[in-house]
Design a protein around this motif. Structure first.
Motif, short mmCIF file in Angstrom:
data_model
loop_
_atom_site.label_atom_id
_atom_site.label_comp_id
_atom_site.label_asym_id
_atom_site.label_seq_id
_atom_site.Cartn_x
_atom_site.Cartn_y
_atom_site.Cartn_z
N SER A 4 0.05 11.35 5.52
CA SER A 4 0.95 10.83 4.48
C SER A 4 0.14 10.41 3.27
O SER A 4 -0.96 9.87 3.39
N SER A 5 0.69 10.68 2.09
CA SER A 5 -0.04 10.42 0.85
C SER A 5 0.95 10.22 -0.28
O SER A 5 2.05 10.79 -0.27
N GLY A 6 0.55 9.42 -1.26
CA GLY A 6 1.41 9.16 -2.39
C GLY A 6 1.78 10.40 -3.18
O GLY A 6 2.85 10.43 -3.82
N PHE A 7 0.95 11.43 -3.16
CA PHE A 7 1.27 12.62 -3.94
C PHE A 7 2.47 13.36 -3.35
O PHE A 7 3.04 14.26 -3.96
N GLN A 8 2.88 12.95 -2.13
CA GLN A 8 4.05 13.54 -1.49
C GLN A 8 5.35 12.85 -1.92
O GLN A 8 6.44 13.25 -1.49
N SER A 9 5.27 11.84 -2.75
CA SER A 9 6.45 11.11 -3.20
C SER A 9 7.38 12.03 -3.99
O SER A 9 7.01 12.50 -5.07
N LYS A 48 6.15 22.53 -2.78
CA LYS A 48 5.91 22.80 -1.36
C LYS A 48 5.90 21.56 -0.48
O LYS A 48 6.45 21.60 0.63
N PRO A 49 5.30 20.43 -0.90
CA PRO A 49 5.27 19.27 -0.01
C PRO A 49 6.65 18.74 0.38
O PRO A 49 6.76 17.93 1.31
N HIS A 50 7.71 19.19 -0.30
CA HIS A 50 9.05 18.66 -0.05
C HIS A 50 9.95 19.69 0.64
O HIS A 50 11.12 19.40 0.90
N ALA A 51 9.39 20.86 0.94
CA ALA A 51 10.21 21.95 1.50
C ALA A 51 10.82 21.60 2.85
O ALA A 51 11.88 22.12 3.22
N HIS A 52 10.18 20.70 3.60
CA HIS A 52 10.66 20.37 4.94
C HIS A 52 11.89 19.46 4.92
O HIS A 52 12.53 19.25 5.96
N HIS A 53 12.23 18.92 3.75
CA HIS A 53 13.37 18.01 3.63
C HIS A 53 14.34 18.60 2.59
O HIS A 53 14.16 18.41 1.39
N GLU A 105 17.31 18.03 1.27
CA GLU A 105 17.94 17.22 0.23
C GLU A 105 16.95 16.82 -0.84
O GLU A 105 17.22 16.92 -2.05
N ARG A 106 15.77 16.36 -0.41
CA ARG A 106 14.74 15.97 -1.38
C ARG A 106 14.23 17.19 -2.13
O ARG A 106 13.97 17.13 -3.34
N ALA A 107 14.06 18.29 -1.41
CA ALA A 107 13.58 19.53 -2.05
C ALA A 107 14.54 19.97 -3.15
O ALA A 107 14.11 20.43 -4.22
N ALA A 108 15.83 19.80 -2.92
CA ALA A 108 16.82 20.18 -3.93
C ALA A 108 16.70 19.31 -5.18
O ALA A 108 16.83 19.81 -6.31
N MET A 109 16.44 18.01 -4.99
CA MET A 109 16.28 17.11 -6.13
C MET A 109 15.05 17.48 -6.96
O MET A 109 15.10 17.53 -8.18
N VAL A 110 13.95 17.77 -6.26
CA VAL A 110 12.72 18.14 -6.96
C VAL A 110 12.89 19.48 -7.66
O VAL A 110 12.44 19.65 -8.80
N GLN A 111 13.55 20.42 -7.00
CA GLN A 111 13.78 21.74 -7.59
C GLN A 111 14.62 21.62 -8.85
O GLN A 111 14.35 22.29 -9.86
#
Length: 292
Positions: A133-138, A157-162, A164-170
């Motif tokens: 776990s790392s802050g750059f994954q926020s 890529k760090p958010h692809a496993h989630h 809902e979060r991946a959609a927000m970042v995208q």
């Protein structure tokens, strides 16, 4: 001298608590009403700290990062509203929202002062429990970076496993940034901004332009005529200035606590963070000052 309480038959309260108890208007029974803790969901917030190590200092590490995420939630709330208002030519609320984001950044800068009280041995005691776990994954921080214009496809890529979060970042990755909307606003106001910076692939990092600098110079050379755009430029300056301070304080705190070890998420740690110091979000806002 007569005591002011004597004539009324009152006695000076021994404490603030007694004063509240004696106040007939005070509401002390919240068994049937919403209380302070209910409104703020404190049961959920104050039970969200679950240290994995036996180390005393892990509580500091958790609270530091959780509170930072709360501030970032507010920052995204304000930043998103500011972008929306600029796109709608509603500059007055946007100015307030951008100023608030800058103040939130100041809070985040000072938060590093607290984490800096953690010494290298204290951090070493909890580091094995952090995994990768790392802050750059926020995901919130990534949305902020994207909204500010620092687009990088690799950071999806760090958010692809989630999902809902991946959609927000995208969504933040594909949308025009704060600066993009500022340039579009300038064009709507009759300032000559090159077409290449008005309709482009918003997923690409922003590239500085001499023509955009000239557009800002038109504003800064005649602030009375373009007062709201001039104020917009200074709000952008304040915002990036605060962001730079946050990044710098991040670097110095990490170096103080872990030296030049690699980050838990696999980054180069300090070397990675120092590269981020070179990122300029609103380049023409800074270069125009030399030309004035």
């Amino acid at each position: 001298m007569t005591c002011p309480y004597h004539d009324t038959g009152d006695s000076m309260p021994a404490s603030a608590t007694e004063a509240i108890v004696r106040d007939e208007k005070a509401q002390l029974d919240f068994s049937h009403d919403m209380s302070y803790g209910d409104y703020l969901q404190l049961d959920a917030i104050l039970t969200a700290q679950k240290p994995l190590s036996p180390a005393h200092d892990e509580m500091l590490f958790i609270v530091q990062h959780q509170t930072s995420e709360l501030w970032m939630k507010l920052m995204l709330h304000e930043l998103t509203a500011a972008i929306r208002n600029i796109a709608a030519d509603e500059l007055n609320p946007a100015f307030k929202q951008m100023a608030r984001v800058s103040k939130i950044m100041e809070q985040l800068v000072h938060a590093w002062d607290v984490l800096a009280t953690m010494t290298p041995p204290e951090y070493s005691a909890i580091r094995p429990y952090l995994g990768h776990s790392s802050g750059f994954q926020s995901f919130q921080y990534r949305c902020i970076e994207f909204a500010m214009g620092n687009k990088n496809a690799a950071m999806l890529k760090p958010h692809a496993h989630h999902p809902e979060r991946a959609a927000m970042v995208q969504a933040a990755y594909e949308a025009p940034s704060l600066y993009d909307e500022c340039l579009r606003l300038m064009a709507r106001r009759g300032i000559a901004v090159p077409a290449s910076h008005l309709e482009r692939d918003w997923t690409q990092p922003y590239e500085a332009s001499e023509a955009v600098e000239q557009a800002w110079l038109q504003v800064y050379r005649n602030p009375k005529q373009h007062w709201d755009l001039y104020q917009l430029g200074e709000e952008l300056t304040d915002l990036e200035d605060a962001f730079r301070l946050w990044r710098f304080r991040h670097v110095t705190t990490v170096e103080r606590v872990i030296g030049f070890k690699r980050g838990t998420g696999g980054t180069g740690g300090v070397s990675y963070l120092r590269k981020m110091l070179d990122v300029v979000l609103f380049p023409e806002i800074w270069t125009l000052r030399t030309a004035l």
